[in-house]
Design a protein around this motif. Structure first.
Motif, short mmCIF file in Angstrom:
data_model
loop_
_atom_site.label_atom_id
_atom_site.label_comp_id
_atom_site.label_asym_id
_atom_site.label_seq_id
_atom_site.Cartn_x
_atom_site.Cartn_y
_atom_site.Cartn_z
N MET A 1 0.80 -1.26 -0.20
CA MET A 1 0.01 0.01 0.00
C MET A 1 0.81 1.27 0.15
O MET A 1 1.80 0.97 0.59
N ILE A 2 0.65 2.17 -0.78
CA ILE A 2 1.41 3.61 -1.13
C ILE A 2 0.49 4.74 -0.68
O ILE A 2 -0.67 4.68 -1.46
N ILE A 3 0.45 5.41 0.27
CA ILE A 3 -0.43 6.53 0.56
C ILE A 3 0.09 7.85 0.28
O ILE A 3 1.30 8.01 0.74
N GLY A 184 3.65 -8.16 11.29
CA GLY A 184 2.23 -7.93 10.95
C GLY A 184 2.17 -6.87 10.31
O GLY A 184 1.34 -6.84 9.23
N CYS A 185 2.87 -5.81 10.44
CA CYS A 185 2.62 -4.56 9.56
C CYS A 185 4.00 -3.68 9.71
O CYS A 185 4.66 -3.82 10.73
N VAL A 214 12.01 -5.90 1.87
CA VAL A 214 11.02 -5.92 2.79
C VAL A 214 9.51 -6.33 2.20
O VAL A 214 8.98 -5.50 1.51
N GLU A 215 9.49 -7.70 2.26
CA GLU A 215 8.12 -8.21 1.77
C GLU A 215 7.81 -9.30 2.76
O GLU A 215 8.31 -10.39 3.05
N VAL A 221 2.94 -4.01 3.85
CA VAL A 221 3.90 -3.17 3.96
C VAL A 221 3.21 -1.88 3.69
O VAL A 221 2.62 -1.63 2.49
N VAL A 222 3.48 -0.58 4.23
CA VAL A 222 2.52 0.69 4.13
C VAL A 222 3.66 1.64 3.65
O VAL A 222 4.59 1.78 4.89
#
Length: 240
Positions: A1-3, A184-185, A214-215, A221-222
């Motif tokens: 996810m990319i915000i 977890g995140c 980082v996978e 992964v945010v």
């Protein structure tokens, strides 16, 4: 996810929302929130973001994704930076931080920190952090895992010593990729044009750099980036 966010202030707001959600979820499920933090700009972001987090901070256990082998009053100390920045702003006590032993060899410090992790996570094959907050250097390193370094291939140790860091100070300890990728995140919070080219190389080109590795085996992964940091990312890369 990319915000993608407009600016640093909005980035910090998004970071606070994510931390609040993940910490409340963990506390409800397990009675505590086990989180790993990094240094650099994240210290400044968290000194603001944590003031807007509503979860029970007394249930937090804070670990370090990596740390320099320096006294806590050194300007290079990550624990020292948090102690200075959070004092009077956030109700986290020093004893909630699981600190790295100083004044010993880097090998002894890594072994001691692995034992501390085992105390909190139990006899498991790998510790499972609720959240890790990572940084990314201008060379694409994360934690104290640097491009081309032999520690990138570590598969067994939870915590590894590094005595030849290309970025001073040279002696550090770091979590390894097996531990990072079992979280977890994981969240990266990036602001400023200086991050833009490296973000493109990692998120678009998928260049083999530490941060690219980082996978998570399970979890998410945010990346939270401001307009300047994300300026080279195609629009279809953003989740929102």
């Amino acid at each position: 996810m990319i915000i993608k966010t407009k600016n640093e202030s909005e980035l910090i707001d998004e970071l606070a929302k994510l931390i609040n959600d993940k910490s409340e979820e963990a506390i409800t499920k397990n009675g505590s929130f086990k989180v790993g933090v990094s240094g650099g700009s994240l210290v400044k972001f968290l000194s603001v973001a944590l003031q807007n987090v509503k979860s029970d901070l007394s249930k937090w256990i804070v670990f370090f994704c990596d740390e320099r082998m320096v006294p806590s009053d050194s300007e290079d100390s990550t624990f020292g930076a948090y102690k200075k920045e959070l004092k009077g702003k956030v109700n986290l006590n020093d004893d909630q931080f699981v600190q790295i032993m100083q004044g010993v060899t880097v090998e002894a410090a890594a072994e001691d920190y692995a034992k501390k992790l085992m105390k909190h996570f139990g006899e498991v094959s790998l510790p499972k952090f609720d959240m890790l907050m990572l940084g990314m250097g201008p060379d694409g390193h994360t934690c104290s895992l640097f491009p081309g370094h032999k520690l990138l291939e570590e598969t067994e140790a939870w915590v590894a010593p590094i005595g030849d860091s290309p970025k001073p100070p040279p002696e550090r300890i770091t979590l390894t990729f097996p531990v990072i990728n079992n979280a977890g995140c994981v969240v990266f919070a990036m602001a400023g044009a200086s991050k833009a080219e490296m973000l493109r190389r990692i998120l678009v080109e998928k260049e083999d750099l530490p941060a690219t590795r980082v996978e998570l085996s399970e979890g998410e992964v945010v990346w939270i980036v401001d307009t300047e940091a994300g300026k080279y990312l195609p629009p279809d890369h953003f989740t929102k």
